[in-house]
Write a protein that holds these residues in place. Sequence first.
Motif, short mmCIF file in Angstrom:
data_model
loop_
_atom_site.label_atom_id
_atom_site.label_comp_id
_atom_site.label_asym_id
_atom_site.label_seq_id
_atom_site.Cartn_x
_atom_site.Cartn_y
_atom_site.Cartn_z
N LEU A 103 173.34 86.74 47.06
CA LEU A 103 173.02 87.70 46.00
C LEU A 103 172.98 89.13 46.57
O LEU A 103 173.52 90.06 45.97
CB LEU A 103 171.67 87.32 45.39
CG LEU A 103 171.27 88.04 44.12
CD1 LEU A 103 172.34 87.91 43.05
CD2 LEU A 103 169.95 87.46 43.61
N LYS A 188 165.26 94.72 40.83
CA LYS A 188 164.77 93.49 40.22
C LYS A 188 164.22 93.76 38.83
O LYS A 188 163.62 94.82 38.59
CB LYS A 188 163.63 92.91 41.06
CG LYS A 188 164.08 92.36 42.39
CD LYS A 188 162.96 91.48 42.96
CE LYS A 188 163.25 91.07 44.37
NZ LYS A 188 162.54 91.89 45.37
N SER A 200 166.98 83.22 34.44
CA SER A 200 165.86 83.20 35.36
C SER A 200 164.83 84.20 34.82
O SER A 200 165.20 85.18 34.17
CB SER A 200 166.34 83.60 36.75
OG SER A 200 165.24 83.78 37.60
N PHE A 203 165.32 88.36 37.75
CA PHE A 203 166.71 88.45 38.19
C PHE A 203 167.01 89.89 38.57
O PHE A 203 166.08 90.71 38.65
CB PHE A 203 167.66 87.92 37.11
CG PHE A 203 167.54 88.57 35.76
CD1 PHE A 203 166.50 88.25 34.90
CD2 PHE A 203 168.48 89.51 35.34
CE1 PHE A 203 166.39 88.86 33.65
CE2 PHE A 203 168.38 90.12 34.09
CZ PHE A 203 167.33 89.80 33.25
N GLU A 308 173.47 88.20 39.41
CA GLU A 308 173.43 86.73 39.52
C GLU A 308 174.61 86.11 38.81
O GLU A 308 175.31 85.26 39.36
CB GLU A 308 172.14 86.17 38.89
CG GLU A 308 170.92 86.22 39.77
CD GLU A 308 170.22 87.56 39.69
OE1 GLU A 308 170.77 88.50 39.07
OE2 GLU A 308 169.13 87.68 40.27
N ARG A 309 174.81 86.54 37.56
CA ARG A 309 175.90 85.95 36.78
C ARG A 309 177.25 86.25 37.42
O ARG A 309 178.15 85.43 37.41
CB ARG A 309 175.87 86.51 35.35
CG ARG A 309 174.56 86.26 34.61
CD ARG A 309 174.66 85.10 33.65
NE ARG A 309 173.37 84.84 33.02
CZ ARG A 309 173.02 85.35 31.84
NH1 ARG A 309 173.86 86.11 31.16
NH2 ARG A 309 171.83 85.07 31.35
N ILE A 320 172.02 79.18 38.50
CA ILE A 320 171.42 80.45 38.96
C ILE A 320 170.19 80.20 39.84
O ILE A 320 169.85 81.00 40.71
CB ILE A 320 171.05 81.31 37.73
CG1 ILE A 320 170.87 82.78 38.11
CG2 ILE A 320 169.84 80.79 37.01
CD1 ILE A 320 170.73 83.68 36.90
N PHE A 323 169.89 80.57 43.72
CA PHE A 323 169.64 81.83 44.43
C PHE A 323 168.18 81.99 44.84
O PHE A 323 167.86 82.82 45.69
CB PHE A 323 170.02 83.04 43.56
CG PHE A 323 171.49 83.14 43.30
CD1 PHE A 323 172.40 83.13 44.35
CD2 PHE A 323 171.97 83.22 42.01
CE1 PHE A 323 173.76 83.22 44.12
CE2 PHE A 323 173.33 83.32 41.76
CZ PHE A 323 174.22 83.31 42.82
N TYR A 324 167.30 81.23 44.22
CA TYR A 324 165.87 81.47 44.44
C TYR A 324 165.14 80.31 45.11
O TYR A 324 163.96 80.43 45.41
CB TYR A 324 165.18 81.79 43.11
CG TYR A 324 165.82 82.95 42.42
CD1 TYR A 324 165.74 84.22 42.99
CD2 TYR A 324 166.53 82.78 41.25
CE1 TYR A 324 166.36 85.30 42.38
CE2 TYR A 324 167.14 83.86 40.64
CZ TYR A 324 167.05 85.11 41.21
OH TYR A 324 167.65 86.18 40.62
#
Length: 337
Positions: A103, A188, A200, A203, A308-309, A320, A323-324
């Motif tokens: 990301l 963010k 999310s 994001f 993200e997208r 998605i 990523f976290y």
Amino acid sequence: LKKEAQSLIAAAGSPEELKQLRVKYLGKKGELTAVLRGMKDLSPEERPVVGSLANEVRSQLEQWMETKERELSESLLEARLKTEAVDVTLPAVSRPQGGIHPLSAVIEEIEDIFIGMGFTVAEGPEVELDSYNFEALNIPKDHPARDMQDSFYITPEILLRTHTSPVQVRTMEEREGQVPVKVICPGKVYRRDNDDATHSHQFTQVEGLVVDRGIAMSELHGILQEFAQKLFDMTLDTRLRPSYFPFTEPSVEMDISCVQCGGSGCRMCKQTGWIEILGAGMVHPRVLKGAGYDSERYTGFAFGMGPERIALLKYGIDDIRQFYTNDLKFLRQFQTL
Ligand code: FA5
């Protein structure tokens, strides 16, 4: 006294012992110091004789001690070097190597492309005032558009920003009516969305804002088309579809031809051949005016995208949440980025 001192100094095995000897002979209550003190009881004839003798002994002792001190510290160093020797034949300890998060890599790439087109990077706070996040963007308290961005409130006036658009307003206020404004604002954002494969609650977004004389929709499309081609490193079609945002008029969403199937239709683009990548539009005159810009003289465009997208598309990732969750198996695939 001199002889005794000489043999004791020679026998001293450590700097501490040597220090004690220094005190014993040359200290305030030392033996040699006592001799010098006792001089006042001597006859005037004896004094110079004893005095010069005592001084001679003193400098002799000092010299011995100095030499011994040097010897001692040298041998200490030698001993240390011996015990701390490094065995270069031992096998190396391999340390795990980190990599750039996919990301972060996408955000940096987006920044680089826009910087290459003459934009600068601006930032704003994640804990934001309702007045910047909504009011200054033409979204008053009871506006239905607030439903599109359900928010985390801290107090009735303070919230976690739901998009990077408040940075548009902050940047314009800072520039005090000066043009050109040409910035991107990455950061963010937070929404009370339920987490799923494409949503999310936290994001990132990258906002863009250009304000100058005579800015038109065609410039917006041109810049975004060039951006998309550079980002995906391929020739792409782009199209603008009418949309609605309270802070832009007219408002659009931009689609790119699907990067997976090239526009012929696949699962990723739900057989449509197109994928939406961002929201944009011409900055609403009310937003310009509110931030101190003469909306009769200047126009501007703005856009906002979700990295993200974009990263999902670019790397063919299907969820998605990857990523976290810090799954190293997932992250290691991007280690070379
Ligand atoms: C906005 O947030 C506008 N501020 C964008 C904008 C800026 C329009 C400037 C005009 C001018 P929207 O709510 O559509 O718009 O969000 C923009 C992008 O954020 C979406 O295209 C999507 O990529 C991403 N996004 C929105 N909600 C989520 C979510 N819950 N999880 C991940 N990404 C999201």
